[in-house]
Design a protein around this motif. Structure first.
Motif, PDB file in Angstrom:
ATOM      1  N   PHE A   6       0.829  -1.205   0.000  1.00  5.27           N
ATOM      2  CA  PHE A   6       0.000   0.000   0.000  1.00  5.27           C
ATOM      3  C   PHE A   6       0.867   1.261   0.000  1.00  5.27           C
ATOM      4  O   PHE A   6       0.565   2.224  -0.698  1.00  5.27           O
ATOM      5  CB  PHE A   6      -0.935   0.025   1.207  1.00  5.27           C
ATOM      6  CG  PHE A   6      -2.092  -0.930   1.098  1.00  5.27           C
ATOM      7  CD1 PHE A   6      -2.524  -1.410  -0.130  1.00  5.27           C
ATOM      8  CD2 PHE A   6      -2.753  -1.343   2.233  1.00  5.27           C
ATOM      9  CE1 PHE A   6      -3.593  -2.284  -0.228  1.00  5.27           C
ATOM     10  CE2 PHE A   6      -3.821  -2.217   2.152  1.00  5.27           C
ATOM     11  CZ  PHE A   6      -4.242  -2.685   0.921  1.00  5.27           C
ATOM     12  N   VAL A  11      -1.205   4.384  -1.588  1.00  5.14           N
ATOM     13  CA  VAL A  11      -2.547   4.357  -1.007  1.00  5.14           C
ATOM     14  C   VAL A  11      -2.652   5.276   0.207  1.00  5.14           C
ATOM     15  O   VAL A  11      -3.639   5.985   0.378  1.00  5.14           O
ATOM     16  CB  VAL A  11      -2.959   2.908  -0.643  1.00  5.14           C
ATOM     17  CG1 VAL A  11      -4.250   2.888   0.156  1.00  5.14           C
ATOM     18  CG2 VAL A  11      -3.089   2.076  -1.892  1.00  5.14           C
ATOM     19  N   TYR A  12      -1.623   5.303   1.028  1.00  2.00           N
ATOM     20  CA  TYR A  12      -1.684   6.142   2.228  1.00  2.00           C
ATOM     21  C   TYR A  12      -1.719   7.622   1.875  1.00  2.00           C
ATOM     22  O   TYR A  12      -2.421   8.402   2.513  1.00  2.00           O
ATOM     23  CB  TYR A  12      -0.521   5.828   3.171  1.00  2.00           C
ATOM     24  CG  TYR A  12      -0.665   4.478   3.813  1.00  2.00           C
ATOM     25  CD1 TYR A  12      -1.736   4.199   4.656  1.00  2.00           C
ATOM     26  CD2 TYR A  12       0.246   3.467   3.578  1.00  2.00           C
ATOM     27  CE1 TYR A  12      -1.901   2.955   5.239  1.00  2.00           C
ATOM     28  CE2 TYR A  12       0.096   2.218   4.149  1.00  2.00           C
ATOM     29  CZ  TYR A  12      -0.972   1.969   4.978  1.00  2.00           C
ATOM     30  OH  TYR A  12      -1.124   0.735   5.554  1.00  2.00           O
ATOM     31  N   LYS A  13      -1.002   8.025   0.849  1.00  2.00           N
ATOM     32  CA  LYS A  13      -1.046   9.427   0.414  1.00  2.00           C
ATOM     33  C   LYS A  13      -2.427   9.785  -0.116  1.00  2.00           C
ATOM     34  O   LYS A  13      -2.955  10.862   0.147  1.00  2.00           O
ATOM     35  CB  LYS A  13       0.025   9.706  -0.624  1.00  2.00           C
ATOM     36  CG  LYS A  13       1.420   9.692  -0.058  1.00  2.00           C
ATOM     37  CD  LYS A  13       2.383  10.411  -0.971  1.00  2.00           C
ATOM     38  CE  LYS A  13       3.772  10.397  -0.404  1.00  2.00           C
ATOM     39  NZ  LYS A  13       3.957  11.228   0.742  1.00  2.00           N
ATOM     40  N   ILE A  14      -3.043   8.857  -0.839  1.00  2.00           N
ATOM     41  CA  ILE A  14      -4.402   9.078  -1.342  1.00  2.00           C
ATOM     42  C   ILE A  14      -5.372   9.182  -0.165  1.00  2.00           C
ATOM     43  O   ILE A  14      -6.225  10.075  -0.121  1.00  2.00           O
ATOM     44  CB  ILE A  14      -4.823   7.949  -2.304  1.00  2.00           C
ATOM     45  CG1 ILE A  14      -3.973   8.009  -3.573  1.00  2.00           C
ATOM     46  CG2 ILE A  14      -6.314   8.028  -2.626  1.00  2.00           C
ATOM     47  CD1 ILE A  14      -4.091   6.778  -4.455  1.00  2.00           C
ATOM     48  N   TYR A  15      -5.219   8.274   0.806  1.00  2.00           N
ATOM     49  CA  TYR A  15      -6.077   8.303   1.996  1.00  2.00           C
ATOM     50  C   TYR A  15      -5.895   9.607   2.770  1.00  2.00           C
ATOM     51  O   TYR A  15      -6.866  10.212   3.211  1.00  2.00           O
ATOM     52  CB  TYR A  15      -5.765   7.095   2.878  1.00  2.00           C
ATOM     53  CG  TYR A  15      -6.631   6.976   4.100  1.00  2.00           C
ATOM     54  CD1 TYR A  15      -8.009   6.824   3.990  1.00  2.00           C
ATOM     55  CD2 TYR A  15      -6.079   7.027   5.371  1.00  2.00           C
ATOM     56  CE1 TYR A  15      -8.817   6.718   5.112  1.00  2.00           C
ATOM     57  CE2 TYR A  15      -6.880   6.921   6.501  1.00  2.00           C
ATOM     58  CZ  TYR A  15      -8.247   6.768   6.357  1.00  2.00           C
ATOM     59  OH  TYR A  15      -9.036   6.672   7.468  1.00  2.00           O
ATOM     60  N   GLN A  16      -4.651  10.057   2.901  1.00  2.00           N
ATOM     61  CA  GLN A  16      -4.371  11.305   3.595  1.00  2.00           C
ATOM     62  C   GLN A  16      -5.065  12.472   2.891  1.00  2.00           C
ATOM     63  O   GLN A  16      -5.675  13.317   3.537  1.00  2.00           O
ATOM     64  CB  GLN A  16      -2.868  11.539   3.652  1.00  2.00           C
ATOM     65  CG  GLN A  16      -2.466  12.762   4.418  1.00  2.00           C
ATOM     66  CD  GLN A  16      -0.949  12.933   4.454  1.00  2.00           C
ATOM     67  OE1 GLN A  16      -0.201  12.333   3.697  1.00  2.00           O
ATOM     68  NE2 GLN A  16      -0.494  13.776   5.352  1.00  2.00           N
ATOM     69  N   ARG A  17      -5.000  12.526   1.573  1.00  2.00           N
ATOM     70  CA  ARG A  17      -5.678  13.589   0.811  1.00  2.00           C
ATOM     71  C   ARG A  17      -7.191  13.508   1.002  1.00  2.00           C
ATOM     72  O   ARG A  17      -7.858  14.530   1.141  1.00  2.00           O
ATOM     73  CB  ARG A  17      -5.326  13.497  -0.670  1.00  2.00           C
ATOM     74  CG  ARG A  17      -3.973  14.057  -0.979  1.00  2.00           C
ATOM     75  CD  ARG A  17      -3.763  14.174  -2.487  1.00  2.00           C
ATOM     76  NE  ARG A  17      -2.374  13.870  -2.735  1.00  2.00           N
ATOM     77  CZ  ARG A  17      -1.917  12.925  -3.521  1.00  2.00           C
ATOM     78  NH1 ARG A  17      -2.743  12.185  -4.215  1.00  2.00           N
ATOM     79  NH2 ARG A  17      -0.636  12.715  -3.653  1.00  2.00           N
ATOM     80  N   TRP A  18      -7.722  12.284   1.001  1.00  2.00           N
ATOM     81  CA  TRP A  18      -9.159  12.111   1.185  1.00  2.00           C
ATOM     82  C   TRP A  18      -9.589  12.620   2.564  1.00  2.00           C
ATOM     83  O   TRP A  18     -10.608  13.289   2.690  1.00  2.00           O
ATOM     84  CB  TRP A  18      -9.533  10.641   0.993  1.00  2.00           C
ATOM     85  CG  TRP A  18     -11.001  10.370   1.191  1.00  2.00           C
ATOM     86  CD1 TRP A  18     -12.004  10.577   0.292  1.00  2.00           C
ATOM     87  CD2 TRP A  18     -11.624   9.872   2.374  1.00  2.00           C
ATOM     88  NE1 TRP A  18     -13.220  10.225   0.836  1.00  2.00           N
ATOM     89  CE2 TRP A  18     -13.008   9.795   2.115  1.00  2.00           C
ATOM     90  CE3 TRP A  18     -11.144   9.485   3.621  1.00  2.00           C
ATOM     91  CZ2 TRP A  18     -13.911   9.347   3.070  1.00  2.00           C
ATOM     92  CZ3 TRP A  18     -12.047   9.027   4.566  1.00  2.00           C
ATOM     93  CH2 TRP A  18     -13.418   8.972   4.284  1.00  2.00           C
ATOM     94  N   LEU A  19      -8.804  12.279   3.600  1.00  2.00           N
ATOM     95  CA  LEU A  19      -9.134  12.762   4.946  1.00  2.00           C
ATOM     96  C   LEU A  19      -9.113  14.279   5.003  1.00  2.00           C
ATOM     97  O   LEU A  19      -9.996  14.904   5.584  1.00  2.00           O
ATOM     98  CB  LEU A  19      -8.153  12.188   5.985  1.00  2.00           C
ATOM     99  CG  LEU A  19      -8.305  10.723   6.314  1.00  2.00           C
ATOM    100  CD1 LEU A  19      -7.167  10.275   7.220  1.00  2.00           C
ATOM    101  CD2 LEU A  19      -9.648  10.433   6.952  1.00  2.00           C
ATOM    102  N   GLN A  22     -12.109  15.810   3.494  1.00  2.00           N
ATOM    103  CA  GLN A  22     -13.287  15.668   4.336  1.00  2.00           C
ATOM    104  C   GLN A  22     -13.438  16.796   5.352  1.00  2.00           C
ATOM    105  O   GLN A  22     -14.541  17.163   5.732  1.00  2.00           O
ATOM    106  CB  GLN A  22     -13.261  14.327   5.092  1.00  2.00           C
ATOM    107  CG  GLN A  22     -13.314  13.105   4.209  1.00  2.00           C
ATOM    108  CD  GLN A  22     -14.607  13.012   3.447  1.00  2.00           C
ATOM    109  OE1 GLN A  22     -15.680  13.118   4.021  1.00  2.00           O
ATOM    110  NE2 GLN A  22     -14.505  12.826   2.151  1.00  2.00           N
TER     111      GLN A  22
END
Length: 114
Positions: A6, A11-19, A22
């Protein structure tokens, strides 16, 4: 192993951007509660000791908590609850418990002056 995959594919960078997306324009949380878990697993996956060396799992976990607290401060989270040491943890080797408590003491003292 999956965690490394990941990280490699971002994936973690994408998740960080998504957070961030939000909360950036909306209401930010006033309280965040986190169960701290996985330092020993992380150290084992990294082929490091959970507590015997300078780059051990519990120290890395404490460093991550410090980054988390900085992030919470940056977005003005008022309350943070960290569940850090369960009663089951007292069944670990006494040397490991001592090290974990030493880290906690050091970091709490740092928080008081930081």
């Amino acid at each position: 192993m999956l965690k490394n995959l990941f990280a490699a594919i971002g994936v973690y960078k994408i998740y960080q951007r998504w957070l961030w997306y939000q909360i950036k324009d909306g209401k930010r949380p006033e309280h965040i509660a986190i169960i701290l878990d996985g330092n020993r697993r992380w150290a084992t996956e990294q082929e490091k000791s959970p507590w015997l060396t300078d780059k051990w799992g519990h120290k890395q976990g404490a460093d991550t908590v410090e980054q988390l607290l900085d992030w919470c401060s940056m977005i003005n989270v008022k309350y943070i609850t960290l569940y850090s040491f369960s009663t089951e943890n007292f069944s670990r080797q006494s040397e490991e418990i001592t090290k974990i408590m030493q880290i906690a003491e050091e970091r709490f003292k740092k928080l008081l002056v930081d």
